[in-house]
Scaffold this active site. Sequence first.
Site, PDB file in Angstrom:
ATOM      1  CG  HIS A 197      -1.913  -1.024   1.362  1.00 19.33           C
ATOM      2  ND1 HIS A 197      -2.090  -1.770   2.504  1.00 19.33           N
ATOM      3  CD2 HIS A 197      -2.847  -1.466   0.478  1.00 19.33           C
ATOM      4  CE1 HIS A 197      -3.089  -2.626   2.328  1.00 19.33           C
ATOM      5  NE2 HIS A 197      -3.559  -2.467   1.100  1.00 19.33           N
ATOM      6  CE  LYS A 208     -12.819  -7.005   4.633  1.00 17.14           C
ATOM      7  NZ  LYS A 208     -12.228  -6.354   3.450  1.00 17.14           N
ATOM      8  NE  ARG A 236      -2.905  -7.514  -4.256  1.00 12.40           N
ATOM      9  CZ  ARG A 236      -3.715  -7.841  -3.266  1.00 12.40           C
ATOM     10  NH1 ARG A 236      -3.232  -8.050  -2.063  1.00 12.40           N
ATOM     11  NH2 ARG A 236      -5.004  -7.982  -3.453  1.00 12.40           N
ATOM     12  CB  SER A 238      -4.387  -6.464   4.854  1.00  9.64           C
ATOM     13  OG  SER A 238      -3.999  -5.225   4.309  1.00  9.64           O
TER      14      SER A 238
HETATM   15  O1  PNS Z   1      -8.948  -2.830   0.797  1.00 10.30           O
HETATM   16  P1  PNS Z   1     -10.241  -3.312   0.157  1.00 10.30           P
HETATM   17  O2  PNS Z   1     -11.153  -3.885   1.219  1.00 10.30           O
HETATM   18  O3  PNS Z   1      -9.991  -4.264  -0.968  1.00 10.30           O
HETATM   19  O4  PNS Z   1     -10.943  -2.013  -0.456  1.00 10.30           O
HETATM   20  C1  PNS Z   1     -12.164  -2.085  -1.153  1.00 10.30           C
HETATM   21  C2  PNS Z   1     -12.793  -0.690  -1.350  1.00 10.30           C
HETATM   22  C3  PNS Z   1     -12.903   0.023  -0.020  1.00 10.30           C
HETATM   23  C4  PNS Z   1     -11.894   0.114  -2.250  1.00 10.30           C
HETATM   24  C5  PNS Z   1     -14.160  -0.903  -2.006  1.00 10.30           C
HETATM   25  O5  PNS Z   1     -14.858  -1.898  -1.316  1.00 10.30           O
HETATM   26  C6  PNS Z   1     -14.996   0.367  -2.039  1.00 10.30           C
HETATM   27  O6  PNS Z   1     -14.721   1.281  -2.786  1.00 10.30           O
HETATM   28  N1  PNS Z   1     -16.016   0.419  -1.162  1.00 10.30           N
HETATM   29  C7  PNS Z   1     -16.872   1.564  -0.984  1.00 10.30           C
HETATM   30  C8  PNS Z   1     -18.325   1.247  -1.329  1.00 10.30           C
HETATM   31  C9  PNS Z   1     -18.566   1.456  -2.810  1.00 10.30           C
HETATM   32  O7  PNS Z   1     -18.382   2.528  -3.345  1.00 10.30           O
HETATM   33  N2  PNS Z   1     -19.005   0.359  -3.465  1.00 10.30           N
HETATM   34  C10 PNS Z   1     -19.258   0.354  -4.881  1.00 10.30           C
HETATM   35  C11 PNS Z   1     -17.992  -0.016  -5.646  1.00 10.30           C
HETATM   36  S1  PNS Z   1     -18.264  -0.030  -7.364  1.00 10.30           S
END
Ligand code: PNS
Length: 162
Positions: free
Chosen positions: A19, A43, A92, A129
């Site tokens: 990150h 979560k 990645r 993570s």
């Molecule tokens: O570190 P992560 O858990 O892989 O991150 C995922 C994240 C936070 C980037 C993604 O779940 C997100 O953008 N969530 C916010 C809710 C949202 O906008 N959902 C629609 C996505 S198209």
Amino acid sequence: MQMRVAVCPGSFDPVTMGHLDVFERASRMSDQVIVAVLINKNKSSLFTLEERIEMLTEATAHLPNVSVDSFYGLLVDYCRDHNVNAIVKGLRAVSDFDYELQMAQMNYRLTQVETCFISTNPLYSYLSSSLVKEVATHGGNVIGLVPEVVLKRLEIKISSTI
Ligand code: PNS
């Protein structure tokens, strides 16, 4: 492309060197980078939101144009409210691509916000993570895979949960 305000969203439970590499590279391409931690009530996480923000703040202290924030709800709404020009994500491997492309296309469909992908440093291409948590929980060595502040916090967290 010069981006004015970029956002790097995620759960960051906890932040890894992968990150951090993305934040550093995004900070060289943008005037301002916001690392935005998703508040996800569904979560379960090892670290609380406050702990994750503290670790991110310390790990990015050397980057003057990077700040840390949290958000709830849709990322596109956060982007609109904070005048974000682009979402920046690390890729990645091909396995990341399907879901990331889907989210990027949905986000563009919602508000025309752009998503830019940075190819992660191959040093960290296997890093996540979840793996860090699993390895550290069972006593494995994660030195070099997470910032110093995370190492310390992982030690404390794991010793208090066993
Ligand atoms: O570190 P992560 O858990 O892989 O991150 C995922 C994240 C936070 C980037 C993604 O779940 C997100 O953008 N969530 C916010 C809710 C949202 O906008 N959902 C629609 C996505 S198209």
